[in-house]
Motif scaffolding. Structure first.
Motif, PDB file in Angstrom:
ATOM      1  N   PRO A  68      12.866  72.220  62.101  1.00  0.00           N
ATOM      2  CA  PRO A  68      13.494  73.537  62.283  1.00  0.00           C
ATOM      3  C   PRO A  68      12.524  74.713  62.148  1.00  0.00           C
ATOM      4  N   ASP A  69      11.491  74.579  61.300  1.00  0.00           N
ATOM      5  CA  ASP A  69      10.546  75.681  61.131  1.00  0.00           C
ATOM      6  C   ASP A  69       9.452  75.690  62.202  1.00  0.00           C
ATOM      7  N   ARG A  70       9.484  74.738  63.116  1.00  0.00           N
ATOM      8  CA  ARG A  70       8.566  74.636  64.253  1.00  0.00           C
ATOM      9  C   ARG A  70       7.100  74.500  63.846  1.00  0.00           C
ATOM     10  N   THR A  71       6.845  73.891  62.694  1.00  0.00           N
ATOM     11  CA  THR A  71       5.469  73.682  62.259  1.00  0.00           C
ATOM     12  C   THR A  71       5.009  72.242  62.431  1.00  0.00           C
ATOM     13  N   VAL A  72       5.955  71.319  62.509  1.00  0.00           N
ATOM     14  CA  VAL A  72       5.623  69.892  62.640  1.00  0.00           C
ATOM     15  C   VAL A  72       6.628  69.198  63.556  1.00  0.00           C
ATOM     16  N   THR A  73       6.203  68.023  64.003  1.00  0.00           N
ATOM     17  CA  THR A  73       7.113  67.098  64.681  1.00  0.00           C
ATOM     18  C   THR A  73       7.137  65.819  63.874  1.00  0.00           C
ATOM     19  N   HIS A  74       8.178  65.028  64.075  1.00  0.00           N
ATOM     20  CA  HIS A  74       8.223  63.732  63.404  1.00  0.00           C
ATOM     21  C   HIS A  74       9.002  62.732  64.265  1.00  0.00           C
ATOM     22  N   ARG A  75       8.561  61.478  64.181  1.00  0.00           N
ATOM     23  CA  ARG A  75       9.225  60.410  64.930  1.00  0.00           C
ATOM     24  C   ARG A  75      10.574  60.115  64.302  1.00  0.00           C
ATOM     25  N   ILE A  76      11.591  60.078  65.173  1.00  0.00           N
ATOM     26  CA  ILE A  76      12.931  59.745  64.690  1.00  0.00           C
ATOM     27  C   ILE A  76      13.396  58.399  65.213  1.00  0.00           C
ATOM     28  N   GLY A  77      12.666  57.840  66.167  1.00  0.00           N
ATOM     29  CA  GLY A  77      13.036  56.535  66.686  1.00  0.00           C
ATOM     30  C   GLY A  77      12.033  56.044  67.707  1.00  0.00           C
ATOM     31  N   THR A  78      11.985  54.736  67.857  1.00  0.00           N
ATOM     32  CA  THR A  78      11.048  54.134  68.795  1.00  0.00           C
ATOM     33  C   THR A  78      11.477  52.709  69.115  1.00  0.00           C
ATOM     34  N   SER A  79      11.031  52.241  70.247  1.00  0.00           N
ATOM     35  CA  SER A  79      11.267  50.838  70.584  1.00  0.00           C
ATOM     36  C   SER A  79      10.214  49.932  69.937  1.00  0.00           C
ATOM     37  N   ASP A  80       9.183  50.519  69.318  1.00  0.00           N
ATOM     38  CA  ASP A  80       8.122  49.753  68.663  1.00  0.00           C
ATOM     39  C   ASP A  80       7.802  50.356  67.290  1.00  0.00           C
ATOM     40  N   PRO A  81       8.673  50.109  66.284  1.00  0.00           N
ATOM     41  CA  PRO A  81       8.438  50.701  64.965  1.00  0.00           C
ATOM     42  C   PRO A  81       7.230  50.129  64.234  1.00  0.00           C
ATOM     43  N   VAL A  82       6.712  48.991  64.664  1.00  0.00           N
ATOM     44  CA  VAL A  82       5.525  48.425  64.016  1.00  0.00           C
ATOM     45  C   VAL A  82       4.305  49.310  64.275  1.00  0.00           C
ATOM     46  N   HIS A  83       4.098  49.698  65.531  1.00  0.00           N
ATOM     47  CA  HIS A  83       2.933  50.496  65.894  1.00  0.00           C
ATOM     48  C   HIS A  83       3.181  52.003  65.832  1.00  0.00           C
ATOM     49  N   PHE A  84       4.440  52.392  65.870  1.00  0.00           N
ATOM     50  CA  PHE A  84       4.799  53.812  65.870  1.00  0.00           C
ATOM     51  C   PHE A  84       5.905  54.044  64.843  1.00  0.00           C
ATOM     52  N   PRO A  85       5.537  54.027  63.561  1.00  0.00           N
ATOM     53  CA  PRO A  85       6.543  54.084  62.495  1.00  0.00           C
ATOM     54  C   PRO A  85       7.358  55.375  62.508  1.00  0.00           C
ATOM     55  N   ILE A  86       8.630  55.208  62.233  1.00  0.00           N
ATOM     56  CA  ILE A  86       9.544  56.339  62.146  1.00  0.00           C
ATOM     57  C   ILE A  86       9.137  57.180  60.944  1.00  0.00           C
ATOM     58  N   GLY A  87       9.248  58.492  61.111  1.00  0.00           N
ATOM     59  CA  GLY A  87       8.925  59.402  60.024  1.00  0.00           C
ATOM     60  C   GLY A  87       7.534  59.994  60.106  1.00  0.00           C
ATOM     61  N   ASN A  88       6.666  59.421  60.946  1.00  0.00           N
ATOM     62  CA  ASN A  88       5.318  59.964  61.079  1.00  0.00           C
ATOM     63  C   ASN A  88       5.397  61.456  61.410  1.00  0.00           C
ATOM     64  N   VAL A  89       4.659  62.275  60.665  1.00  0.00           N
ATOM     65  CA  VAL A  89       4.686  63.729  60.842  1.00  0.00           C
ATOM     66  C   VAL A  89       3.351  64.200  61.415  1.00  0.00           C
ATOM     67  N   ASP A  90       3.427  65.043  62.444  1.00  0.00           N
ATOM     68  CA  ASP A  90       2.236  65.634  63.054  1.00  0.00           C
ATOM     69  C   ASP A  90       2.405  67.146  63.104  1.00  0.00           C
ATOM     70  N   PRO A  91       1.337  67.888  62.796  1.00  0.00           N
ATOM     71  CA  PRO A  91       1.443  69.349  62.865  1.00  0.00           C
ATOM     72  C   PRO A  91       1.527  69.835  64.311  1.00  0.00           C
ATOM     73  N   ILE A  92       2.204  70.940  64.500  1.00  0.00           N
ATOM     74  CA  ILE A  92       2.180  71.607  65.796  1.00  0.00           C
ATOM     75  C   ILE A  92       1.008  72.580  65.719  1.00  0.00           C
ATOM     76  N   ASP A  93      -0.125  72.130  66.247  1.00  0.00           N
ATOM     77  CA  ASP A  93      -1.357  72.909  66.174  1.00  0.00           C
ATOM     78  C   ASP A  93      -1.727  73.422  67.563  1.00  0.00           C
ATOM     79  N   ASP A  94      -2.970  73.771  67.762  1.00  0.00           N
ATOM     80  CA  ASP A  94      -3.417  74.326  69.033  1.00  0.00           C
ATOM     81  C   ASP A  94      -4.041  73.267  69.941  1.00  0.00           C
ATOM     82  N   GLY A  95      -3.750  71.990  69.682  1.00  0.00           N
ATOM     83  CA  GLY A  95      -4.273  70.922  70.518  1.00  0.00           C
ATOM     84  C   GLY A  95      -3.673  70.953  71.914  1.00  0.00           C
ATOM     85  N   ALA A  96      -4.327  70.264  72.847  1.00  0.00           N
ATOM     86  CA  ALA A  96      -3.904  70.266  74.249  1.00  0.00           C
ATOM     87  C   ALA A  96      -2.474  69.774  74.420  1.00  0.00           C
TER      88      ALA A  96
END
Length: 164
Positions: free
Chosen positions: A47-75
């Motif tokens: 909600p504060d638009r500072t991060v994203t996080h995984r809420i679901g995936t078809s491959d939770p082993v390689h892409f775990p739910i809950g992983n948080v990434d900042p919304i930075d100036d990356g491409a």
């Protein structure tokens, strides 16, 4: 025009009534049934638009739910949140332009990625990220994905879905 068949519509109706996780399961099945797409991951914007996080995936082993990434100036973030346009890397070089972790994805035998911002009332509420084989994002596949995205957007309207 693509219309959902009755069985798929019934599955979606039941999943939406049951909650976010059953809906993610059905959406994962729909996206990964498209040719060459092996993984579908759903990413919510906090909600504060500072991060994203995984809420679901078809491959939770390689892409775990809950992983948080900042919304930075990356491409990737500039394209998704600034331009509000998809990221499409249909080969390793295209992936590397947007995804710093491309080497890790290649090690998992992925050769293409497409990430679609989900806009609700003009706001990027989430992202549908798809991984698969190099060259899979053809005009036909992209049209099939586009036909599923409005249904996927329903996921990001669940109460609390963007909370970490």
């Amino acid at each position: 025009m693509t219309i959902l068949d009755h069985a798929t519509a019934a599955r979606l109706t039941q999943a939406l009534a049951a909650g976010a996780q059953p809906t993610i399961a059905v959406l994962s099945d729909l996206f990964t049934s498209l040719p060459g797409i092996r993984t579908a991951t759903f990413i919510a914007t906090a909600p504060d638009r500072t991060v994203t996080h995984r809420i679901g995936t078809s491959d939770p082993v390689h892409f775990p739910i809950g992983n948080v990434d900042p919304i930075d100036d990356g491409a990737w973030n500039r394209r998704i949140f600034g331009d509000r346009l998809p990221v499409i890397g249909n080969d390793v070089a295209g992936m590397a332009h947007f995804i710093p972790e491309t080497d890790q994805l290649v090690a998992l035998n992925y050769g293409a990625i497409a990430c679609f911002p989900i806009l609700i009332a003009g706001d990027v509420r989430g992202v549908v990220a798809l991984l698969g084989d190099a060259g899979i994002f053809t005009p036909t596949t992209l049209a099939d994905i586009a036909s599923l995205l409005p249904t996927a957007a329903l996921l990001f309207t669940f109460e609390g879905i963007s909370e970490r």
